[in-house]
Design a protein around this motif. Structure first.
Motif, PDB file in Angstrom:
ATOM      1  N   SER A 113       0.801  -1.230   0.000  1.00 29.02           N
ATOM      2  CA  SER A 113       0.000   0.000   0.000  1.00 29.02           C
ATOM      3  C   SER A 113       0.828   1.272   0.000  1.00 29.02           C
ATOM      4  N   THR A 114       2.148   1.154  -0.174  1.00 25.28           N
ATOM      5  CA  THR A 114       2.989   2.344  -0.099  1.00 25.28           C
ATOM      6  C   THR A 114       2.590   3.389  -1.134  1.00 25.28           C
ATOM      7  N   LEU A 115       2.265   2.969  -2.339  1.00 24.70           N
ATOM      8  CA  LEU A 115       1.848   3.929  -3.367  1.00 24.70           C
ATOM      9  C   LEU A 115       0.545   4.623  -2.984  1.00 24.70           C
ATOM     10  N   ARG A 116      -0.373   3.884  -2.363  1.00 18.00           N
ATOM     11  CA  ARG A 116      -1.633   4.498  -1.934  1.00 18.00           C
ATOM     12  C   ARG A 116      -1.398   5.495  -0.798  1.00 18.00           C
ATOM     13  N   ILE A 117      -0.449   5.193   0.073  1.00 19.44           N
ATOM     14  CA  ILE A 117      -0.125   6.126   1.155  1.00 19.44           C
ATOM     15  C   ILE A 117       0.548   7.373   0.584  1.00 19.44           C
ATOM     16  N   ALA A 118       1.462   7.170  -0.351  1.00 20.87           N
ATOM     17  CA  ALA A 118       2.152   8.304  -0.969  1.00 20.87           C
ATOM     18  C   ALA A 118       1.174   9.255  -1.650  1.00 20.87           C
ATOM     19  N   ALA A 119       0.077   8.711  -2.168  1.00 22.07           N
ATOM     20  CA  ALA A 119      -0.918   9.544  -2.845  1.00 22.07           C
ATOM     21  C   ALA A 119      -1.631  10.492  -1.885  1.00 22.07           C
TER      22      ALA A 119
END
Length: 244
Positions: A113-119
């Motif tokens: 989920s790192t990309l979703r958190i970065a968003a």
């Protein structure tokens, strides 16, 4: 934080780091390291060992990972957790020099989920993603098996989906990730083979394979013992229907 680099580091072995990942770690000015609390110090130490092996000179900035609120429904629990992680990133990185690098287990694009958190970051940084060795690759390599049959499909799912929905209709090969409850126990084991692995690619690696009916209890015992010894475990498994 004008640039955020998400660098896949494989499943725990410093040897899994790609040359692109190594070069990115060497170029990053700030290195963000999550701390996951008592009993999980190994996870931060593994990241630090990878940084040392890569020769990364950037400033290390740790942050405490929040825990999930188990009183919330699953989707709301995950959303609130991601919101809090993004907030902690922002706080930890106040005034940090970029590019900022975050080491991600496996590959940042696969069940992570790192990309979703970065968003969620405001303002949004420029993102760079460096792919890494996935648990799928590490598992099939460890067992020396092909990922798929000849011209055969592979379904990748989670333990929660397996428990809630059972064997997907028409599936031949199934890879299960994020399963802390050994959800293969919910299946009729007849005709199913399993290849299971924990701590893939690490010195602590443990592997079990065979007919599901024969080895399911062994996997449960092995997993419990490994988790008790280390305080955590990352594991995954592949299930395949035996040809008639």
């Amino acid at each position: 934080m004008d640039e955020l680099w998400l660098i896949g580091i494989g499943t725990g072995s410093p040897a899994h780091l790609t040359l692109e990942g190594r070069d990115a770690l060497r170029a990053a000015r700030t290195l963000l390291i999550p701390l996951k609390g008592p009993g999980k110090d190994d996870l931060a130490e593994l990241r630090l060992a990878i940084l040392e092996a890569a020769g990364a000179p950037g400033r290390v900035v740790p942050f405490e990972m929040p825990t999930r609120d188990e009183s919330l429904p699953y989707s709301a629990r995950v959303e609130a957790w991601h919101d809090e992680i993004a907030r902690r990133w922002t706080h930890a990185l106040a005034g940090a020099e970029g590019p900022v690098a975050l080491l991600v287990w496996g590959d940042p694009g696969l069940y992570d989920s790192t990309l979703r958190i970065a968003a969620r970051l405001i303002p949004a940084p420029k993102l760079r993603v460096v792919p890494g060795v996935t648990a799928l690759q590490a598992l099939t390599a460890a067992h020396a098996i092909p990922f798929n049959t000849v011209n055969g499909p592979v379904t990748v799912t989670t333990g929660r989906n397996l428990r809630d929905q059972g064997w997907p209709e028409g599936a031949e090969t199934l890879v299960v990730m994020l399963d802390g409850q050994c959800s293969f126990q919910a299946l009729d084991p007849d005709g199913l083979d399993i290849w299971w692995g924990g701590f893939l690619g690490m010195p602590e690696q443990v592997l079990v394979s065979g007919a599901l009916a024969d080895v399911s209890a062994e996997i449960i015992r092995t997993r419990a013992a490994a988790r008790a010894a280390h305080g955590w475990i990352m594991d995954t498994y592949l299930l395949r229907r035996r040809a008639p």
